[in-house]
Design a protein around this motif. Structure first.
Motif, PDB file in Angstrom:
ATOM      1  N   CYS A  36      21.847  98.414   0.864  1.00 32.34           N
ATOM      2  CA  CYS A  36      21.127  99.297   1.782  1.00 32.34           C
ATOM      3  C   CYS A  36      20.340 100.321   0.965  1.00 32.34           C
ATOM      4  O   CYS A  36      20.913 101.123   0.237  1.00 32.34           O
ATOM      5  CB  CYS A  36      22.089  99.997   2.735  1.00 32.34           C
ATOM      6  SG  CYS A  36      21.207 100.970   3.975  1.00 32.34           S
ATOM      7  N   LEU A  37      19.021 100.252   1.083  1.00 28.05           N
ATOM      8  CA  LEU A  37      18.135 101.163   0.355  1.00 28.05           C
ATOM      9  C   LEU A  37      17.999 102.510   1.048  1.00 28.05           C
ATOM     10  O   LEU A  37      17.641 103.505   0.421  1.00 28.05           O
ATOM     11  CB  LEU A  37      16.741 100.558   0.230  1.00 28.05           C
ATOM     12  CG  LEU A  37      16.634  99.150  -0.345  1.00 28.05           C
ATOM     13  CD1 LEU A  37      15.191  98.708  -0.360  1.00 28.05           C
ATOM     14  CD2 LEU A  37      17.235  99.114  -1.732  1.00 28.05           C
ATOM     15  N   GLY A  38      18.251 102.506   2.333  1.00 27.71           N
ATOM     16  CA  GLY A  38      18.078 103.700   3.140  1.00 27.71           C
ATOM     17  C   GLY A  38      17.891 103.298   4.580  1.00 27.71           C
ATOM     18  O   GLY A  38      18.179 102.175   4.968  1.00 27.71           O
ATOM     19  N   ALA A  39      17.381 104.239   5.379  1.00 30.88           N
ATOM     20  CA  ALA A  39      17.196 103.957   6.800  1.00 30.88           C
ATOM     21  C   ALA A  39      16.163 104.900   7.385  1.00 30.88           C
ATOM     22  O   ALA A  39      15.861 105.950   6.823  1.00 30.88           O
ATOM     23  CB  ALA A  39      18.526 104.109   7.539  1.00 30.88           C
ATOM     24  N   ILE A  50      20.304  98.871  -8.781  1.00 36.47           N
ATOM     25  CA  ILE A  50      20.065  98.806  -7.344  1.00 36.47           C
ATOM     26  C   ILE A  50      18.744  99.515  -7.048  1.00 36.47           C
ATOM     27  O   ILE A  50      18.560 100.664  -7.455  1.00 36.47           O
ATOM     28  CB  ILE A  50      21.211  99.478  -6.564  1.00 36.47           C
ATOM     29  CG1 ILE A  50      22.530  98.761  -6.847  1.00 36.47           C
ATOM     30  CG2 ILE A  50      20.919  99.482  -5.069  1.00 36.47           C
ATOM     31  CD1 ILE A  50      23.742  99.442  -6.251  1.00 36.47           C
ATOM     32  N   PRO A  51      17.832  98.840  -6.356  1.00 41.83           N
ATOM     33  CA  PRO A  51      16.583  99.510  -6.005  1.00 41.83           C
ATOM     34  C   PRO A  51      16.848 100.667  -5.037  1.00 41.83           C
ATOM     35  O   PRO A  51      17.848 100.674  -4.322  1.00 41.83           O
ATOM     36  CB  PRO A  51      15.753  98.406  -5.342  1.00 41.83           C
ATOM     37  CG  PRO A  51      16.729  97.369  -4.938  1.00 41.83           C
ATOM     38  CD  PRO A  51      17.916  97.488  -5.837  1.00 41.83           C
ATOM     39  N   ALA A  52      15.965 101.637  -5.039  1.00 40.03           N
ATOM     40  CA  ALA A  52      16.124 102.816  -4.183  1.00 40.03           C
ATOM     41  C   ALA A  52      14.792 103.189  -3.555  1.00 40.03           C
ATOM     42  O   ALA A  52      13.739 102.963  -4.142  1.00 40.03           O
ATOM     43  CB  ALA A  52      16.657 103.983  -5.009  1.00 40.03           C
ATOM     44  N   VAL A  90      16.204 108.471   5.304  1.00 40.17           N
ATOM     45  CA  VAL A  90      17.265 108.841   4.365  1.00 40.17           C
ATOM     46  C   VAL A  90      17.386 107.762   3.298  1.00 40.17           C
ATOM     47  O   VAL A  90      16.941 106.631   3.493  1.00 40.17           O
ATOM     48  CB  VAL A  90      18.625 109.036   5.072  1.00 40.17           C
ATOM     49  CG1 VAL A  90      18.547 110.144   6.120  1.00 40.17           C
ATOM     50  CG2 VAL A  90      19.124 107.738   5.698  1.00 40.17           C
ATOM     51  N   ASP A  91      18.019 108.106   2.182  1.00 37.89           N
ATOM     52  CA  ASP A  91      18.255 107.115   1.137  1.00 37.89           C
ATOM     53  C   ASP A  91      19.525 106.325   1.459  1.00 37.89           C
ATOM     54  O   ASP A  91      20.142 106.528   2.519  1.00 37.89           O
ATOM     55  CB  ASP A  91      18.311 107.776  -0.242  1.00 37.89           C
ATOM     56  CG  ASP A  91      19.505 108.698  -0.440  1.00 37.89           C
ATOM     57  OD1 ASP A  91      20.481 108.664   0.345  1.00 37.89           O
ATOM     58  OD2 ASP A  91      19.470 109.470  -1.422  1.00 37.89           O
ATOM     59  N   GLY A  92      19.914 105.444   0.568  1.00 39.70           N
ATOM     60  CA  GLY A  92      21.062 104.577   0.800  1.00 39.70           C
ATOM     61  C   GLY A  92      22.377 105.313   0.956  1.00 39.70           C
ATOM     62  O   GLY A  92      23.326 104.787   1.539  1.00 39.70           O
ATOM     63  N   GLY A  93      22.460 106.525   0.476  1.00 30.62           N
ATOM     64  CA  GLY A  93      23.656 107.343   0.632  1.00 30.62           C
ATOM     65  C   GLY A  93      23.609 108.227   1.858  1.00 30.62           C
ATOM     66  O   GLY A  93      24.509 109.029   2.091  1.00 30.62           O
TER      67      GLY A  93
END
Length: 144
Positions: free
Chosen positions: A112-115, A4-6, A35-38
């Motif tokens: 979702c890579l982040g936001a 998964i890309p990040a 933020v990152d995906g987490g």
């Protein structure tokens, strides 16, 4: 197993730089967070003169967008209309998470890579600045 890309710090910096350009064009005094995906923080910048509350709200908006892979404006609309029970999401996800317009997730191939989250102005201006920031990457924000 899958790869998964990040988002990386350099990506976060590009998002924030592009968001700042839009904020300056609107004379907007805001805070911008990525933020990152987490939902974990990558970067937060608060403009001189931006309220301390905006410095807390921007990452909370970004976290909510990342963990739901949905724009926070859509969540806010649902809460204000037919789904007030969604208010519980902030509690379930743990602080900080806020369903207030201004947070946009970056989704690539269903991941979702982040936001990015923006706070300090009206919901429309915060959202427009966040959308401009998303233009820094070749990953469109999830719009609905």
């Amino acid at each position: 197993m899958r790869s998964i890309p990040a988002l990386e710090l350099a990506d976060a910096r590009r998002l924030v730089q592009t968001a700042w350009a839009e904020a300056r064009s609107r004379n907007a005094i805001v805070s911008v967070a990525v933020v990152d995906g987490g939902g974990h923080p990558l970067l937060l910048e608060r403009a001189d003169g931006a309220s301390p509350a905006s410095g807390a709200a921007a990452p909370a908006k970004a976290r909510m967008a990342a963990l739901n892979a949905k724009p926070t404006a859509a969540l806010e609309q649902a809460i204000n209309a037919e789904r007030p029970a969604l208010l519980q999401l902030a509690e379930l996800l743990g602080p900080p998470a806020a369903a207030m317009a201004g947070g946009l997730p970056l989704v690539l191939d269903g991941h979702c890579l982040g936001a990015i989250g923006v706070s300090g102005m009206t919901p429309e201006v915060d959202s427009a600045i966040a959308a401009a920031g998303c233009g820094a990457l070749d990953v469109p924000p999830a719009l609905g």
